[in-house]
Write an enzyme that holds these catalytic residues in place. Structure first.
Site, mmCIF file in Angstrom:
data_model
loop_
_atom_site.group_PDB
_atom_site.id
_atom_site.type_symbol
_atom_site.label_atom_id
_atom_site.label_comp_id
_atom_site.label_asym_id
_atom_site.label_seq_id
_atom_site.Cartn_x
_atom_site.Cartn_y
_atom_site.Cartn_z
ATOM 1 C CG ASP A 47 -0.341 0.035 2.433
ATOM 2 O OD1 ASP A 47 1.057 -0.054 2.704
ATOM 3 O OD2 ASP A 47 -1.143 -0.217 3.721
ATOM 4 C CE LYS A 116 3.240 -6.036 3.772
ATOM 5 N NZ LYS A 116 3.030 -4.654 4.587
ATOM 6 C CD GLU A 185 7.985 -0.333 7.516
ATOM 7 O OE1 GLU A 185 6.734 -1.271 7.041
ATOM 8 O OE2 GLU A 185 7.965 0.580 7.608
HETATM 9 O O1 KIV Z 1 3.988 -1.256 1.254
HETATM 10 C C1 KIV Z 1 4.860 -1.636 1.692
HETATM 11 O O2 KIV Z 1 5.952 -1.357 0.478
HETATM 12 C C2 KIV Z 1 4.903 -2.319 2.953
HETATM 13 C C3 KIV Z 1 7.280 -2.902 2.834
HETATM 14 C C4 KIV Z 1 7.563 -1.365 2.815
HETATM 15 C C5 KIV Z 1 6.572 -3.819 4.143
HETATM 16 O O3 KIV Z 1 4.547 -2.885 3.498
#
Ligand code: KIV
Length: 283
Positions: A47, A116, A185
């Site tokens: 996102d 995710k 993260e």
């Molecule tokens: O949105 C994203 O790009 C992410 C990654 C950097 C882990 O969640």
């Protein structure tokens, strides 16, 4: 499924075999094709596209429709990598029913192979329900960008012992709920090391040091597509922004002075039709 197509099974096996897992974001067909051909294991339609593609200040305005649109394009460029799509803000927090429906849409309409979502202990039930209906889930804890207003900005999490303990609890809760992997993260490397040791599932780090089972980066950061964002945790492998700007400047100059297009970049009439079409014009 193609012979060497990666699934969550191979990704999990990599941890037991001690092989590092590589992951990058992609948001469209050409980048997905390049990353897949280069051999990255996981492609995430993050996102983060809210910032990298749509120009927002953060990830919060991103919608499920945005995610489906970009996931569909990325899907077309992939032969080998595992394709994961992010659940955007408020697509899974309100109710488990919403979460199931939106996770299903990312798989069914977007073509993702896993989703995710952000959050640990508070998301345990939601994650378990999504996994239960057959959708693989990747967790995401530590500095979770959808909570920036709670954190007061993009600040490293888990530096104090009580915060580190909470993040370890988050990791365990997600593993118990059935996630196949977790993104860590913006946490100290000592904490990421500890979590990676405790968990059986692979950890994928971003700003979490070298001891995770794999690493993820936003592709635009890796290639330096923008010159605005250079935090400590990213490594720039190329400054594509300079290369693109120089190419565009050359193009502008060529057009303005009449060096482009020349005969090499032009088409001609068929033989025998070479005389001027309009009387008086010269070709
Ligand atoms: O949105 C994203 O790009 C992410 C990654 C950097 C882990 O969640």
């Amino acid at each position: 499924m193609e012979k060497d197509k990666l699934t969550i099974v191979e990704i999990q096996k990599m941890k037991t075999e001690g092989k590092k897992i590589t992951a990058l974001t992609a948001y469209d067909y050409p980048f997905a094709k390049l990353l897949d051909e280069a051999g990255v294991d996981i492609i995430l339609v993050g996102d983060s596209l809210g910032m990298t593609i749509l120009g927002y200040d953060n990830t919060l305005p991103v919608t499920v429709e945005d995610m489906i649109h970009h996931t569909k394009a990325v899907k077309k460029g992939i032969k080998r990598s595992l394709l994961i799509a992010d659940m955007p803000f408020m697509s899974y927090q309100v109710s488990i029913e919403d979460a199931l429906e939106n996770a299903g849409r990312l798989i069914k309409e977007g073509g993702a192979e896993a989703i995710k979502l952000e959050g640990g202990v508070v998301m345990q039930e939601t994650v378990a329900a999504i996994v239960e209906i057959g959708i693989p889930v990747m967790g995401h804890i530590g500095l979770t960008p959808q909570s920036i207003h709670k954190f007061g900005g993009y600040k490293v999490q888990g530096r104090k012992p009580f915060q580190a303990k909470e993040i370890i609890e988050d990791a365990k809760a997600l593993e118990d709920a059935g996630v196949f992997s977790i993104v860590l993260e913006g946490i100290p490397l000592e904490l990421a090391k500890e979590i990676s040791k405790i968990l059986k599932i692979p950890t994928i780090g971003i700003g979490a040091g070298p001891f995770c089972d794999g690493q993820i980066m936003v592709i635009h950061d890796l290639i330096g597509l923008s010159d605005e964002f250079k935090p400590r945790f990213i490594k720039r492998y190329i400054e594509v922004n300079e290369i693109i700007k120089n190419a565009v400047k050359e193009y502008i100059k060529d057009v303005v002075v009449g060096d482009f297009p020349g005969e090499d970049h032009s088409y001609f009439m068929e033989k025998g039709h070479l005389r001027p079409i309009i009387k008086g014009t010269k070709i």
